[in-house]
Design a protein around this motif. Structure first.
Motif, short mmCIF file in Angstrom:
data_model
loop_
_atom_site.label_atom_id
_atom_site.label_comp_id
_atom_site.label_asym_id
_atom_site.label_seq_id
_atom_site.Cartn_x
_atom_site.Cartn_y
_atom_site.Cartn_z
N ILE A 49 15.79 1.49 7.11
CA ILE A 49 14.31 1.52 7.06
C ILE A 49 13.71 1.07 5.52
O ILE A 49 14.11 1.59 4.58
CB ILE A 49 13.95 3.11 7.25
CG1 ILE A 49 14.30 3.59 8.64
CG2 ILE A 49 12.46 3.56 6.79
CD1 ILE A 49 13.79 5.10 8.57
N GLY A 50 12.71 0.18 5.65
CA GLY A 50 12.09 -0.16 4.41
C GLY A 50 12.76 -1.45 3.75
O GLY A 50 12.50 -1.99 2.70
N GLU A 51 13.58 -2.04 4.62
CA GLU A 51 14.36 -3.26 4.10
C GLU A 51 13.53 -4.39 3.87
O GLU A 51 13.51 -5.25 2.84
CB GLU A 51 15.35 -3.59 5.14
CG GLU A 51 16.78 -3.03 5.16
CD GLU A 51 17.73 -3.05 4.13
OE1 GLU A 51 17.44 -4.22 3.29
OE2 GLU A 51 18.39 -2.22 3.58
N GLU A 52 12.33 -4.42 4.58
CA GLU A 52 11.15 -5.63 4.41
C GLU A 52 10.48 -5.52 2.98
O GLU A 52 10.00 -6.40 2.66
CB GLU A 52 10.39 -5.55 5.62
CG GLU A 52 9.37 -4.33 5.61
CD GLU A 52 10.19 -3.38 6.37
OE1 GLU A 52 9.33 -2.17 6.45
OE2 GLU A 52 11.37 -3.27 6.67
N LEU A 53 10.84 -4.41 2.30
CA LEU A 53 10.09 -4.08 0.98
C LEU A 53 10.72 -4.84 -0.10
O LEU A 53 10.20 -4.89 -1.14
CB LEU A 53 9.84 -2.78 0.66
CG LEU A 53 8.92 -1.96 1.64
CD1 LEU A 53 8.94 -0.26 1.31
CD2 LEU A 53 7.50 -2.45 1.77
N GLY A 54 12.11 -5.19 0.14
CA GLY A 54 12.79 -6.13 -0.76
C GLY A 54 13.13 -5.07 -1.98
O GLY A 54 13.36 -3.90 -1.78
N ASP A 55 12.69 -5.62 -3.22
CA ASP A 55 13.30 -5.17 -4.38
C ASP A 55 11.81 -5.02 -5.33
O ASP A 55 12.03 -4.61 -6.36
CB ASP A 55 14.23 -5.78 -5.20
CG ASP A 55 15.55 -5.79 -4.51
OD1 ASP A 55 15.95 -4.77 -4.07
OD2 ASP A 55 16.26 -6.97 -4.71
N GLU A 136 6.43 6.20 -7.28
CA GLU A 136 6.32 5.00 -8.09
C GLU A 136 7.64 4.64 -7.99
O GLU A 136 8.45 4.95 -8.96
CB GLU A 136 5.63 5.19 -9.37
CG GLU A 136 5.59 3.95 -10.26
CD GLU A 136 5.01 3.80 -11.41
OE1 GLU A 136 5.05 2.91 -12.23
OE2 GLU A 136 4.52 4.91 -11.72
N ARG A 137 8.37 3.74 -7.24
CA ARG A 137 9.75 3.52 -7.16
C ARG A 137 9.76 1.92 -6.62
O ARG A 137 8.69 1.34 -6.36
CB ARG A 137 10.11 4.30 -6.15
CG ARG A 137 10.22 5.82 -6.29
CD ARG A 137 11.03 6.36 -5.58
NE ARG A 137 10.90 7.95 -5.83
CZ ARG A 137 10.25 8.68 -4.76
NH1 ARG A 137 9.99 8.23 -3.61
NH2 ARG A 137 10.12 10.04 -5.00
N SER A 138 10.92 1.44 -6.57
CA SER A 138 11.16 -0.03 -6.22
C SER A 138 11.59 -0.04 -4.85
O SER A 138 12.56 0.73 -4.28
CB SER A 138 11.99 -0.77 -7.07
OG SER A 138 13.23 -0.20 -7.09
N GLY A 139 11.31 -1.12 -3.85
CA GLY A 139 11.90 -1.27 -2.59
C GLY A 139 11.91 -0.12 -1.50
O GLY A 139 10.73 0.88 -1.49
N ALA A 140 12.90 -0.03 -0.82
CA ALA A 140 12.89 1.14 0.21
C ALA A 140 13.01 2.49 -0.48
O ALA A 140 12.60 3.27 0.05
CB ALA A 140 14.00 0.95 1.02
N SER A 141 13.29 2.50 -1.61
CA SER A 141 13.26 3.93 -2.21
C SER A 141 11.88 4.65 -2.48
O SER A 141 12.07 5.79 -2.68
CB SER A 141 14.13 3.72 -3.51
OG SER A 141 13.46 3.18 -4.71
#
Length: 404
Positions: A49-55, A136-141
């Motif tokens: 889940i959320g892999e498409e968000l990258g980094d 406020e985080r990066s990627g799938a997190s």
């Protein structure tokens, strides 16, 4: 439990209308003209889940909801989009972290309240939600953990992508409902007739797709010497006219084949231009003459696409116990939407919605990434799933090397 195409279409439309309502609220507050580009329902492994968000870096709001439907919802902006929205609401606010955060919370609260209220109105039942929590985080997190369920490794995710009409920025709305309440709602809305599909069979089919992708990755490693991994595998459902939007406007090089049998449809193996050059040159015994993507590169991609397709489709045939043949690969080099448009139009002659089987492969060794899309005939896919034995899921996993 079963779900039918009509109920999937209804729930997809609900999510789309909720995203449109949220977007309209944002436009009224900020004066920014935006539109919902695509909404889809995906059955996906929890870990993907959320892999498409990258980094990339993201900000947004999330909250829990419970009642007739329970789970988590999150509104996600990339950093540049967030700054534009905040400054449109209050000029200069993006330069003040406290004001920027407050503005995002305010916008998110109004947008997402409308999103949830639409579901409650349709279900004629109460759905309560918590106050928005700034994230406020990066990627799938940036997304909440998937709702817990002891028996299901895959969950349904609703995802809407919204784009500005005049600027190249976007944001996303994710809805992660708890599996059992959503499955029960889908089952309640499912027609008892031939249209209904057992949800567990979709899960088995998803497992098949991942195994097929892993075999395709092995073939890349065998032929090109590039260690490749299957990253994501999911089944999505969307209106047929939205299918080309799933691929987007990036330029790809790859192959398209038409497969026949049960199910019939199309299979695409697509590489971005850089990846195409990388993997093609790894296949070649000599240095390529010429700059950019040459005829030699394209010939190598055609060969690789054929090998990848054969493993992928043969795996389907073995597990579904159906004969699935395919045409010779046709080389394509164009924008994603331009490649998929004619295929979706052909399927659209006899169906209003489509299942999109989407897998990705990538490697950390070199600049390489590939995507595999399958667009099966909806009625024939239902027929194939009707014959699929769920009990074979463990057997399929255990015998993956033999089958794929």
């Amino acid at each position: 439990m079963k779900v039918d195409v009509q109920s999937l279409g209804t729930f997809n439309q609900l999510a789309h209308e909720g995203a449109e309502q949220a977007t309209q609220s944002m436009s009224q507050m900020t004066g920014i003209d935006a539109a919902v580009d695509v909404t889809k329902i995906s059955l996906v492994d929890r870990a993907d889940i959320g892999e498409e968000l990258g980094d990339d870096e993201f900000v947004g709001v999330q909250f829990s909801f419970e009642g007739a439907l329970s789970g988590e919802t999150v509104l996600v902006f990339d950093q540049a989009s967030s700054d534009k929205i905040v400054n449109a609401l209050m000029p200069g606010a993006a330069d003040d972290p406290s004001m920027a955060r407050s503005s995002v919370e305010e916008i998110g609260n109004i947008m997402m309240s409308g999103f949830i209220d639409g579901w409650a109105d349709y279900l004629e039942a109460a759905i309560e939600h918590t106050p928005p929590e700034y994230i406020e985080r990066s990627g799938a997190s940036v997304l909440p953990d998937a709702p817990e369920a002891s028996e299901n490794d895959q969950i349904f995710v609703f995802r809407s992508e919204v784009e500005w009409l005049d600027e190249s920025v976007s944001f996303y709305i994710y809805m992660l409902p708890e599996y059992d309440p959503l499955a029960e709602l889908m089952a309640d809305h499912a027609d008892a007739g031939d249209d209904a599909i057992p949800i567990e069979k979709l899960e088995v089919f998803n497992q098949m797709t991942r195994s097929g992708t892993e075999k395709a990755a092995e073939n890349v490693e065998m032929m090109a010497g590039i260690q490749t991994e299957a990253e994501v595998s999911q089944i999505s459902f969307a209106p047929i006219e939205d299918v080309p939007k799933q691929v987007g406007n990036d330029t790809y090089v790859g192959t398209v084949v038409e497969f026949t049998g049960t199910p019939s449809g199309f299979l695409l193996v697509l590489f971005d231009e850089t990846s195409a050059v990388t993997v093609a040159e790894a296949l070649m015994p000599m240095e390529v003459a010429g700059e950019g993507l040459t005829a030699q590169h394209k010939s190598a991609i055609e060969e690789l696409g054929n090998i990848m397709t054969s493993g992928f489709v043969d795996g389907w045939a073995n597990v579904l116990q159906q004969s699935v043949d395919h045409s010779p690969p046709r080389l394509v080099h164009d924008m994603g939407r331009a490649i998929v448009d004619p295929l979706a139009a052909q399927l659209g002659q006899h169906q209003r919605h489509a299942f999109i089987i989407d897998s990705k492969m990538k490697t950390d060794e070199v600049e390489f990434e590939s995507e595999i899309y399958a667009l099966p005939n909806e009625a024939e896919l239902r027929e194939a799933l009707d014959e699929l034995l769920v009990e074979r899921a463990d057997e399929t996993e255990a015998d993956a090397d033999q089958i794929f």
